[in-house]
Scaffold this motif. Structure first.
Motif, mmCIF file in Angstrom:
data_model
loop_
_atom_site.group_PDB
_atom_site.id
_atom_site.type_symbol
_atom_site.label_atom_id
_atom_site.label_comp_id
_atom_site.label_asym_id
_atom_site.label_seq_id
_atom_site.Cartn_x
_atom_site.Cartn_y
_atom_site.Cartn_z
ATOM 1 N N LEU A 278 0.823 -1.206 0.000
ATOM 2 C CA LEU A 278 0.000 0.000 0.000
ATOM 3 C C LEU A 278 0.858 1.257 0.000
ATOM 4 C CD1 LEU A 278 -2.664 -1.179 2.597
ATOM 5 C CD2 LEU A 278 -3.027 -0.818 0.138
ATOM 6 N N PRO A 279 0.342 2.364 -0.539
ATOM 7 C CA PRO A 279 1.117 3.607 -0.590
ATOM 8 C C PRO A 279 1.483 4.118 0.800
ATOM 9 C CG PRO A 279 -0.780 3.719 -2.056
ATOM 10 C CD PRO A 279 -0.968 2.494 -1.215
ATOM 11 N N SER A 280 2.673 4.670 0.913
ATOM 12 C CA SER A 280 3.145 5.150 2.214
ATOM 13 C C SER A 280 2.342 6.350 2.697
ATOM 14 C CB SER A 280 4.630 5.504 2.138
ATOM 15 O OG SER A 280 4.903 6.375 1.062
ATOM 16 N N ASP A 281 1.805 7.173 1.789
ATOM 17 C CA ASP A 281 1.017 8.315 2.253
ATOM 18 C C ASP A 281 -0.292 7.843 2.880
ATOM 19 O OD1 ASP A 281 -0.025 7.623 -0.353
ATOM 20 O OD2 ASP A 281 -1.112 9.537 -0.341
ATOM 21 N N TYR A 282 -0.881 6.771 2.331
ATOM 22 C CA TYR A 282 -2.097 6.216 2.922
ATOM 23 C C TYR A 282 -1.805 5.658 4.315
ATOM 24 C CZ TYR A 282 -5.727 2.826 4.016
ATOM 25 O OH TYR A 282 -6.698 2.108 4.666
ATOM 26 N N LYS A 283 -0.688 4.953 4.463
ATOM 27 C CA LYS A 283 -0.335 4.400 5.769
ATOM 28 C C LYS A 283 -0.168 5.508 6.801
ATOM 29 C CE LYS A 283 2.130 0.398 3.865
ATOM 30 N NZ LYS A 283 3.429 -0.293 3.775
ATOM 31 N N ARG A 284 0.474 6.603 6.376
ATOM 32 C CA ARG A 284 0.647 7.720 7.310
ATOM 33 C C ARG A 284 -0.710 8.316 7.703
ATOM 34 N NH1 ARG A 284 4.339 11.394 9.367
ATOM 35 N NH2 ARG A 284 3.453 13.469 9.743
ATOM 36 N N LEU A 285 -1.617 8.450 6.745
ATOM 37 C CA LEU A 285 -2.940 8.969 7.059
ATOM 38 C C LEU A 285 -3.634 8.103 8.115
ATOM 39 C CD1 LEU A 285 -4.347 9.943 3.540
ATOM 40 C CD2 LEU A 285 -3.720 11.507 5.386
ATOM 41 N N VAL A 286 -3.589 6.796 7.919
ATOM 42 C CA VAL A 286 -4.235 5.888 8.865
ATOM 43 C C VAL A 286 -3.537 5.928 10.217
ATOM 44 C CG1 VAL A 286 -4.766 3.467 9.354
ATOM 45 C CG2 VAL A 286 -5.164 4.397 7.071
ATOM 46 N N GLN A 287 -2.211 5.999 10.207
ATOM 47 C CA GLN A 287 -1.468 6.057 11.463
ATOM 48 C C GLN A 287 -1.751 7.343 12.225
ATOM 49 O OE1 GLN A 287 2.384 5.466 9.756
ATOM 50 N NE2 GLN A 287 2.304 3.239 9.916
ATOM 51 N N ARG A 288 -1.979 8.441 11.513
ATOM 52 C CA ARG A 288 -2.223 9.741 12.150
ATOM 53 C C ARG A 288 -3.699 9.960 12.466
ATOM 54 N NH1 ARG A 288 1.063 12.438 14.673
ATOM 55 N NH2 ARG A 288 0.451 14.487 13.888
ATOM 56 N N TYR A 289 -4.578 9.594 11.537
ATOM 57 C CA TYR A 289 -6.002 9.879 11.706
ATOM 58 C C TYR A 289 -6.815 8.651 12.098
ATOM 59 C CZ TYR A 289 -5.277 14.403 9.305
ATOM 60 O OH TYR A 289 -4.875 15.664 8.954
ATOM 61 N N GLY A 290 -6.417 7.471 11.602
ATOM 62 C CA GLY A 290 -7.307 6.332 11.670
ATOM 63 C C GLY A 290 -8.342 6.470 10.580
ATOM 64 N N GLY A 291 -9.338 5.604 10.585
ATOM 65 C CA GLY A 291 -10.419 5.756 9.628
ATOM 66 C C GLY A 291 -11.403 6.810 10.108
ATOM 67 N N GLY A 292 -12.173 7.370 9.173
ATOM 68 C CA GLY A 292 -13.152 8.374 9.563
ATOM 69 C C GLY A 292 -13.447 9.329 8.425
ATOM 70 N N ASN B 112 -13.627 7.221 13.273
ATOM 71 C CA ASN B 112 -14.610 6.131 13.373
ATOM 72 C C ASN B 112 -15.090 5.953 14.802
ATOM 73 O OD1 ASN B 112 -14.612 5.450 10.663
ATOM 74 N ND2 ASN B 112 -12.994 3.919 10.863
ATOM 75 N N LYS B 113 -14.163 6.026 15.739
ATOM 76 C CA LYS B 113 -14.521 5.848 17.143
ATOM 77 C C LYS B 113 -15.544 6.886 17.574
ATOM 78 C CE LYS B 113 -12.463 5.546 21.757
ATOM 79 N NZ LYS B 113 -11.205 5.629 22.545
ATOM 80 N N GLU B 114 -15.321 8.128 17.174
ATOM 81 C CA GLU B 114 -16.251 9.203 17.511
ATOM 82 C C GLU B 114 -17.599 8.996 16.836
ATOM 83 O OE1 GLU B 114 -16.799 13.992 16.608
ATOM 84 O OE2 GLU B 114 -14.856 13.034 16.257
ATOM 85 N N ILE B 115 -17.586 8.639 15.561
ATOM 86 C CA ILE B 115 -18.812 8.499 14.790
ATOM 87 C C ILE B 115 -19.648 7.318 15.295
ATOM 88 C CG2 ILE B 115 -19.759 7.963 12.509
ATOM 89 C CD1 ILE B 115 -17.283 9.454 11.361
ATOM 90 N N PHE B 116 -19.002 6.180 15.524
ATOM 91 C CA PHE B 116 -19.734 4.994 15.911
ATOM 92 C C PHE B 116 -20.235 5.033 17.351
ATOM 93 C CE2 PHE B 116 -16.874 2.727 12.647
ATOM 94 C CZ PHE B 116 -17.713 3.135 11.607
#
Length: 263
Positions: free
Chosen positions: A111-125, A257-261
């Motif tokens: 997977l692209p490294s920018d996507y991994k950084r997004l998930v590591q910093r933000y998580g899903g949401g 996701n945690k906030e939304i769910f």
């Protein structure tokens, strides 16, 4: 002239024990010996006339410091748009750790490294209350990267078997789609165009509208696409009227996701 994380082709103009001077589009730069692929490997040392891909590590130095290490280039690509996105839309913190090796093995692609950084910093949401970033291991399958990859492959296969035309980008049977985002409300799905022999950092974005057969391709990474939506500079037909549906104060907000769910 240069900016950190800027990537370009350079030509070696002089070599010394400490490193090499390079020409980058008519401007001088320097690659420390430890930032050349020959450091600690069997790769030949730099010679005058060598051409290579390099990235700016420190644009404030004189001359600017470059690196030709593939690892530094990947890191720079992950930061080029995620850093300005984080300044514009701060990450809330508390994102879950992800076993990327296991996720990539399950998907069958790196997977692209920018996507991994997004998930590591933000998580899903959700960015701007409408653009949902899928993440691996999400408790809701609708927003889980792996689950949606499997589901969308089945859905698209059914549509194409039923006669819906493929976009021109998919006429090559070796090209694969992997979903990474979803537009809440509109139902539009954002995919990576995965081409054989193309590095994940070079993948581009293609959008499939939620209630029709139309597709929209963008020569951008997922982090660049999100940044342009949040900044209001996107050229996407499906996001250009976002001011009509998203209040200005919401545009730069991220809801995890945690906030939304838990609402």
């Amino acid at each position: 002239m240069f900016a950190d994380h800027h990537e370009c082709d350079v030509v070696v103009t002089a070599v010394a024990p400490v490193g090499a001077l390079v020409d980058a589009d008519g401007h001088e730069g320097f690659i420390d010996q430890a930032k050349h692929p020959s450091w600690g490997s069997d790769t030949p040392r730099a010679e005058v006339g060598d051409r290579m891909r390099a990235v700016v590590l420190d644009a404030t130095r004189e001359p600017p410091r470059f690196s030709a290490l593939p690892s530094d280039i990947r890191i720079a690509r992950s930061l080029r748009h995620t850093e300005p996105l984080e300044r514009l839309c701060p990450a809330p913190g508390g994102a879950r750790a992800v076993d990327w090796e296991a996720v990539e093995a399950e998907l069958g692609v790196a997977l692209p490294s920018d996507y991994k950084r997004l998930v590591q910093r933000y998580g899903g949401g959700e960015f701007a209350d409408m653009l949902w970033l899928l993440e691996p291991g999400c408790p809701e399958a609708m927003y889980d990267l792996v689950a949606q990859t499997e589901e969308r492959e089945e859905i698209l296969a059914g549509l194409w078997e039923g006669g819906e035309p493929k976009p021109s980008e998919l006429h090559d049977e070796t090209v694969r789609l992997v979903p990474w985002g979803y537009m809440e409300g509109g139902g539009h799905v954002l995919y990576w165009l995965v081409r054989p022999g193309v590095e994940p950092e070079e993948w581009t974005v293609i959008l499939n509208e939620g209630r029709g057969p139309l597709w929209e391709a963008h020569p951008a990474s997922c982090s660049q696409f999100i940044l342009e939506v949040v900044a209001g500079t996107t050229t996407s037909f499906y996001f250009t009227d976002e001011d009509d549906i998203v209040a200005p104060e919401v545009r730069t907000r991220f809801s995890s996701n945690k906030e939304i769910f838990s609402r």
